[in-house]
Design a protein around this motif. Sequence first.
Motif, PDB file in Angstrom:
ATOM      1  N   PHE A 108     128.877 -59.094 -64.097  1.00 40.00           N
ATOM      2  CA  PHE A 108     130.240 -59.537 -64.367  1.00 40.00           C
ATOM      3  C   PHE A 108     130.617 -60.717 -63.471  1.00 40.00           C
ATOM      4  CE2 PHE A 108     134.806 -59.410 -63.464  1.00 40.00           C
ATOM      5  CZ  PHE A 108     135.301 -59.572 -64.748  1.00 40.00           C
ATOM      6  N   ALA A 109     130.171 -60.665 -62.212  1.00 35.69           N
ATOM      7  CA  ALA A 109     130.461 -61.778 -61.302  1.00 35.69           C
ATOM      8  C   ALA A 109     129.818 -63.069 -61.779  1.00 35.69           C
ATOM      9  CB  ALA A 109     129.976 -61.435 -59.890  1.00 35.69           C
ATOM     10  N   ALA A 110     128.608 -62.981 -62.363  1.00 37.20           N
ATOM     11  CA  ALA A 110     127.879 -64.184 -62.776  1.00 37.20           C
ATOM     12  C   ALA A 110     128.208 -64.621 -64.192  1.00 37.20           C
ATOM     13  CB  ALA A 110     126.367 -63.927 -62.646  1.00 37.20           C
ATOM     14  N   TRP A 111     128.332 -63.663 -65.126  1.00 36.95           N
ATOM     15  CA  TRP A 111     128.462 -63.993 -66.545  1.00 36.95           C
ATOM     16  C   TRP A 111     129.777 -63.535 -67.150  1.00 36.95           C
ATOM     17  CZ3 TRP A 111     123.314 -63.040 -69.642  1.00 36.95           C
ATOM     18  CH2 TRP A 111     122.299 -63.857 -69.100  1.00 36.95           C
ATOM     19  N   GLY A 112     130.512 -62.683 -66.456  1.00 38.26           N
ATOM     20  CA  GLY A 112     131.758 -62.173 -67.015  1.00 38.26           C
ATOM     21  C   GLY A 112     131.549 -61.150 -68.106  1.00 38.26           C
ATOM     22  N   THR A 113     130.454 -60.403 -68.062  1.00 36.74           N
ATOM     23  CA  THR A 113     130.186 -59.400 -69.079  1.00 36.74           C
ATOM     24  C   THR A 113     129.449 -58.234 -68.451  1.00 36.74           C
ATOM     25  OG1 THR A 113     129.198 -59.045 -71.257  1.00 36.74           O
ATOM     26  CG2 THR A 113     127.972 -60.436 -69.722  1.00 36.74           C
ATOM     27  N   ARG A 114     129.295 -57.156 -69.201  1.00 40.60           N
ATOM     28  CA  ARG A 114     128.428 -56.062 -68.786  1.00 40.60           C
ATOM     29  C   ARG A 114     127.016 -56.324 -69.312  1.00 40.60           C
ATOM     30  NH1 ARG A 114     130.222 -51.271 -66.634  1.00 40.60           N
ATOM     31  NH2 ARG A 114     132.459 -50.877 -66.581  1.00 40.60           N
ATOM     32  N   ILE A 115     126.107 -55.410 -69.031  1.00 33.24           N
ATOM     33  CA  ILE A 115     124.730 -55.542 -69.494  1.00 33.24           C
ATOM     34  C   ILE A 115     124.714 -55.688 -71.014  1.00 33.24           C
ATOM     35  CG2 ILE A 115     122.527 -54.335 -69.705  1.00 33.24           C
ATOM     36  CD1 ILE A 115     123.149 -53.035 -66.982  1.00 33.24           C
ATOM     37  N   ASN A 116     123.969 -56.676 -71.499  1.00 30.91           N
ATOM     38  CA  ASN A 116     123.830 -56.881 -72.938  1.00 30.91           C
ATOM     39  C   ASN A 116     122.408 -57.338 -73.241  1.00 30.91           C
ATOM     40  OD1 ASN A 116     123.772 -59.563 -72.083  1.00 30.91           O
ATOM     41  ND2 ASN A 116     125.868 -59.972 -72.701  1.00 30.91           N
ATOM     42  N   HIS A 117     122.114 -57.563 -74.519  1.00 23.89           N
ATOM     43  CA  HIS A 117     120.755 -57.957 -74.900  1.00 23.89           C
ATOM     44  C   HIS A 117     120.342 -59.265 -74.226  1.00 23.89           C
ATOM     45  CE1 HIS A 117     121.361 -55.249 -78.522  1.00 23.89           C
ATOM     46  NE2 HIS A 117     120.217 -54.834 -78.025  1.00 23.89           N
ATOM     47  N   LYS A 118     121.287 -60.184 -74.109  1.00 22.94           N
ATOM     48  CA  LYS A 118     120.948 -61.469 -73.507  1.00 22.94           C
ATOM     49  C   LYS A 118     120.530 -61.284 -72.055  1.00 22.94           C
ATOM     50  CE  LYS A 118     123.399 -64.852 -74.962  1.00 22.94           C
ATOM     51  NZ  LYS A 118     124.502 -65.790 -75.213  1.00 22.94           N
ATOM     52  N   ILE A 197     132.933 -42.886 -81.448  1.00 24.32           N
ATOM     53  CA  ILE A 197     133.613 -43.958 -80.730  1.00 24.32           C
ATOM     54  C   ILE A 197     132.738 -45.208 -80.678  1.00 24.32           C
ATOM     55  CG2 ILE A 197     134.957 -42.365 -79.321  1.00 24.32           C
ATOM     56  CD1 ILE A 197     133.055 -43.041 -77.014  1.00 24.32           C
ATOM     57  N   SER A 198     133.383 -46.345 -80.485  1.00 24.16           N
ATOM     58  CA  SER A 198     132.700 -47.618 -80.314  1.00 24.16           C
ATOM     59  C   SER A 198     133.402 -48.377 -79.193  1.00 24.16           C
ATOM     60  CB  SER A 198     132.748 -48.437 -81.610  1.00 24.16           C
ATOM     61  OG  SER A 198     134.088 -48.774 -81.930  1.00 24.16           O
ATOM     62  N   ARG A 199     132.898 -49.566 -78.866  1.00 25.45           N
ATOM     63  CA  ARG A 199     133.512 -50.345 -77.794  1.00 25.45           C
ATOM     64  C   ARG A 199     134.991 -50.630 -78.071  1.00 25.45           C
ATOM     65  NH1 ARG A 199     128.506 -52.589 -77.994  1.00 25.45           N
ATOM     66  NH2 ARG A 199     127.319 -52.620 -76.045  1.00 25.45           N
ATOM     67  N   SER A 200     135.336 -50.780 -79.329  1.00 23.18           N
ATOM     68  CA  SER A 200     136.719 -51.146 -79.655  1.00 23.18           C
ATOM     69  C   SER A 200     137.714 -50.094 -79.182  1.00 23.18           C
ATOM     70  CB  SER A 200     136.864 -51.367 -81.167  1.00 23.18           C
ATOM     71  OG  SER A 200     136.557 -50.186 -81.881  1.00 23.18           O
ATOM     72  N   TRP A 201     137.273 -48.857 -78.975  1.00 18.91           N
ATOM     73  CA  TRP A 201     138.169 -47.806 -78.475  1.00 18.91           C
ATOM     74  C   TRP A 201     138.669 -48.140 -77.070  1.00 18.91           C
ATOM     75  CZ3 TRP A 201     138.562 -42.217 -79.983  1.00 18.91           C
ATOM     76  CH2 TRP A 201     138.294 -42.044 -81.344  1.00 18.91           C
ATOM     77  N   ALA A 202     137.824 -48.821 -76.304  1.00 23.98           N
ATOM     78  CA  ALA A 202     138.182 -49.099 -74.911  1.00 23.98           C
ATOM     79  C   ALA A 202     139.078 -50.325 -74.782  1.00 23.98           C
ATOM     80  CB  ALA A 202     136.914 -49.285 -74.084  1.00 23.98           C
ATOM     81  N   VAL A 221     124.981 -49.331 -71.852  1.00 25.53           N
ATOM     82  CA  VAL A 221     123.537 -49.564 -71.755  1.00 25.53           C
ATOM     83  C   VAL A 221     122.799 -48.800 -72.852  1.00 25.53           C
ATOM     84  CG1 VAL A 221     121.497 -49.099 -70.346  1.00 25.53           C
ATOM     85  CG2 VAL A 221     123.507 -50.147 -69.318  1.00 25.53           C
ATOM     86  N   LEU A 222     123.195 -47.557 -73.088  1.00 26.16           N
ATOM     87  CA  LEU A 222     122.561 -46.788 -74.158  1.00 26.16           C
ATOM     88  C   LEU A 222     122.774 -47.451 -75.509  1.00 26.16           C
ATOM     89  CD1 LEU A 222     123.500 -43.171 -73.019  1.00 26.16           C
ATOM     90  CD2 LEU A 222     121.221 -44.192 -72.999  1.00 26.16           C
ATOM     91  N   ASP A 223     123.984 -47.967 -75.739  1.00 26.39           N
ATOM     92  CA  ASP A 223     124.268 -48.645 -76.997  1.00 26.39           C
ATOM     93  C   ASP A 223     123.408 -49.893 -77.143  1.00 26.39           C
ATOM     94  OD1 ASP A 223     126.097 -48.884 -79.406  1.00 26.39           O
ATOM     95  OD2 ASP A 223     126.508 -50.795 -78.423  1.00 26.39           O
ATOM     96  N   LEU A 225     120.462 -50.422 -75.721  1.00 25.64           N
ATOM     97  CA  LEU A 225     119.066 -50.036 -75.881  1.00 25.64           C
ATOM     98  C   LEU A 225     118.768 -49.506 -77.278  1.00 25.64           C
ATOM     99  CD1 LEU A 225     118.382 -48.289 -72.448  1.00 25.64           C
ATOM    100  CD2 LEU A 225     117.628 -50.556 -73.177  1.00 25.64           C
ATOM    101  N   PHE A 226     119.739 -48.817 -77.871  1.00 25.14           N
ATOM    102  CA  PHE A 226     119.495 -48.218 -79.182  1.00 25.14           C
ATOM    103  C   PHE A 226     119.907 -49.120 -80.339  1.00 25.14           C
ATOM    104  CE2 PHE A 226     119.876 -44.102 -76.759  1.00 25.14           C
ATOM    105  CZ  PHE A 226     118.519 -43.818 -76.823  1.00 25.14           C
ATOM    106  N   THR A 227     120.550 -50.254 -80.024  1.00 21.36           N
ATOM    107  CA  THR A 227     120.931 -51.209 -81.062  1.00 21.36           C
ATOM    108  C   THR A 227     119.917 -52.332 -81.082  1.00 21.36           C
ATOM    109  OG1 THR A 227     123.277 -50.720 -80.724  1.00 21.36           O
ATOM    110  CG2 THR A 227     122.736 -52.756 -81.886  1.00 21.36           C
ATOM    111  N   PRO A 228     119.336 -52.671 -82.211  1.00 23.33           N
ATOM    112  CA  PRO A 228     118.338 -53.745 -82.245  1.00 23.33           C
ATOM    113  C   PRO A 228     118.904 -55.041 -81.683  1.00 23.33           C
ATOM    114  CG  PRO A 228     118.399 -52.563 -84.343  1.00 23.33           C
ATOM    115  CD  PRO A 228     119.570 -52.074 -83.542  1.00 23.33           C
ATOM    116  N   ALA A 229     118.064 -55.751 -80.940  1.00 28.18           N
ATOM    117  CA  ALA A 229     118.503 -57.023 -80.357  1.00 28.18           C
ATOM    118  C   ALA A 229     118.799 -58.060 -81.424  1.00 28.18           C
ATOM    119  CB  ALA A 229     117.436 -57.550 -79.395  1.00 28.18           C
ATOM    120  N   GLU A 230     118.085 -57.983 -82.523  1.00 27.17           N
ATOM    121  CA  GLU A 230     118.288 -58.929 -83.602  1.00 27.17           C
ATOM    122  C   GLU A 230     119.228 -58.354 -84.653  1.00 27.17           C
ATOM    123  OE1 GLU A 230     117.112 -62.352 -84.175  1.00 27.17           O
ATOM    124  OE2 GLU A 230     117.427 -61.805 -82.105  1.00 27.17           O
ATOM    125  N   TYR A 231     119.958 -59.235 -85.271  1.00 28.59           N
ATOM    126  CA  TYR A 231     120.925 -58.821 -86.280  1.00 28.59           C
ATOM    127  C   TYR A 231     120.215 -58.455 -87.586  1.00 28.59           C
ATOM    128  CZ  TYR A 231     124.278 -61.258 -83.244  1.00 28.59           C
ATOM    129  OH  TYR A 231     125.025 -61.672 -82.194  1.00 28.59           O
TER     130      TYR A 231
END
Length: 625
Positions: A108-118, A197-202, A221-223, A225-231
């Motif tokens: 978050f300090a570097a990118w302004g986000t939580r862990i993601n595929h990128k 639930i999904s992220r939109s709940w938060a 992180v679980l979401d 890991l279990f969601t394909p990196a590619e669309y």
Amino acid sequence: MRAVPFHVVLMLRCVALWLGFFSAHRLVFLLFGHTYSFQASAGEWCQTFANGLSMDLSAAGYMLALPVLCWCIGAFTAGAFFRNLAHWLQVALLVLCSLVTVSDIGLFAAWGTRINHKALSYLVYPDEAMAAAGGAPVLWPSLAVFLLLVVALWLLGKSRLKEPVAGSSFMARIPLVLFLPGLVVLAIRGGWQDYPISRSWAYFSDKQVLNLAAVNGTWNVLDVLFTPAEYASNPYSYLTSEDAEASVSKAYPAPTAPARKILTTDRPNIVLVLLESWSGDVTAPIGGEPNVSPNFTRLCNEGLLFTNFYSTGFRTEQGLCAILSSFPSQPKTTIVRQFGKFDQLPSLVRTLDSAGYNSRYTYSGDVTFANTRTYFQAMGFDVIHDETTIPGKQRTRWGAYDEDLFAFALEDMRGMQEPFVNVLMTATNHEPFIADVKSPFTGKREPDRYRNTVHYTDEWLGWFMEKSKQEAWYENTLFIIVPDHGHFLPLYRQPFEAARHHIPLLLTGPALSPEMRGGRNTTFGSHSDMATTVLNQLGLLHSPIPWGHDLLGPGPHFAYWSFDDGFGIATDERTLVWDNVAQRYLEQLGDTRANADKSEQLARGQAITQVLLDRYIGFNGQGRR
């Protein structure tokens, strides 16, 4: 050892432990969210915890799934193996969740986000990933999380999970074995509602740090890991396909012949200088601090400065792809990482090569990082210089110091046949901003470390431009100077902010018409407009380049950028930043009273995002089309 009954109270005790653990981690995330968190009220902080409770419950369900399975098996066995396994599984999971929180705070300090595929994709380059995170303030958060882990482990030891089950018959234990997994599934879903639930709940706030704090880090992180990196399908289907395509066609009309020529020659040499992590906040001519980059300010008085220019993303490979291929950055992913996709993009370099240009890419670091060497080869560069060919007296983790880069480039261009294009990429002004350079800014914190490395690059940029005047190729040269992306420093901009993406674009050199020198152009644009603008001036724009405008031609003109799960779009009337998760504006600047026009601008940004992802998905790995 006194036996305890095997019943729901045991599980509820563990659920309470996990909920308290996650809430404490959320507090640490907020406390170390710097100025972003403390701009919120106490009520907003409380709302963050309330909105995150369902996600915490879901994450607790995931964390208890395997331990519950062990308890259920252990209920029918005499030995202690499965009870002990359940205990040690929870110990391991508590440790892993603590590591996730520390990683999230640093990211978050570097990118302004939580862990993601990128972010995960960078783990294949551990040295560079560590270097990028080297400046993140994780020492005190790590200590805080460690103390929380010690407390959690102590409470876990007091929970009596390893004690044997007694006092009930074999048949009496069967309903409990059926009931406990059911509770786990209910927890994972986040409740009784129709859909899990999904992220939109938060998400509930226009302050993104609160939304990200409400998202449970372990669940996220679980979401990931279990969601394909590619669309597999387009997640940004705002409009019908027909309406989206029509909107994009209107937004990017085919450019006409240039209304005005700003060059003194049809085939100038082109030296494109990409300034690493250079923010508009340290560039005085576009409203930044006055004393950080004085040489760039001087150069602006000798060239044509675009004052409303924006980076399309926030990483180098995003800027490179937008500049060289006119392909804007995409939310969540980067096309440069995808073999079989990036080689289907147009190329500024290939077009120049076909007109007789010789081409170079010159960078003092590792061009294999983020798959860039393969991308450059696909784009048609004749020669690629990197750390293997550029000597350096001093190096950061990202490459030789910029003084060695500029000195090497001067020597190298003496042997290049004209006309040529040389793309120079600086490296010293990169996280964690700890290069051994002169320090006119004496503070020890990140903002002044950043100012000092910008000031260093600025000094050697000025040196390079002065030394270039002594070279034979200089009189026929156009210099294009632009950052690869902005930065949240020195003012701790949030990742979606327009100001976070605001950067300068400068055209200068003898090939620029004298009447243009010292001029200011207020046209709105971004990296993806550069190829169209340059090729149109050279008379080489034989067919329209998707996603590109001629910044010197008629409109419509606007700047478009994306971030983790949203986009921004800016015109001379207003700036809108849209969050796809919460389906709400994160920022509105300028004239926001004209609702009809605002809605039209938002729809344009949505259409661009939708069609951009359609194009990305459509690059199916079949090679260049």
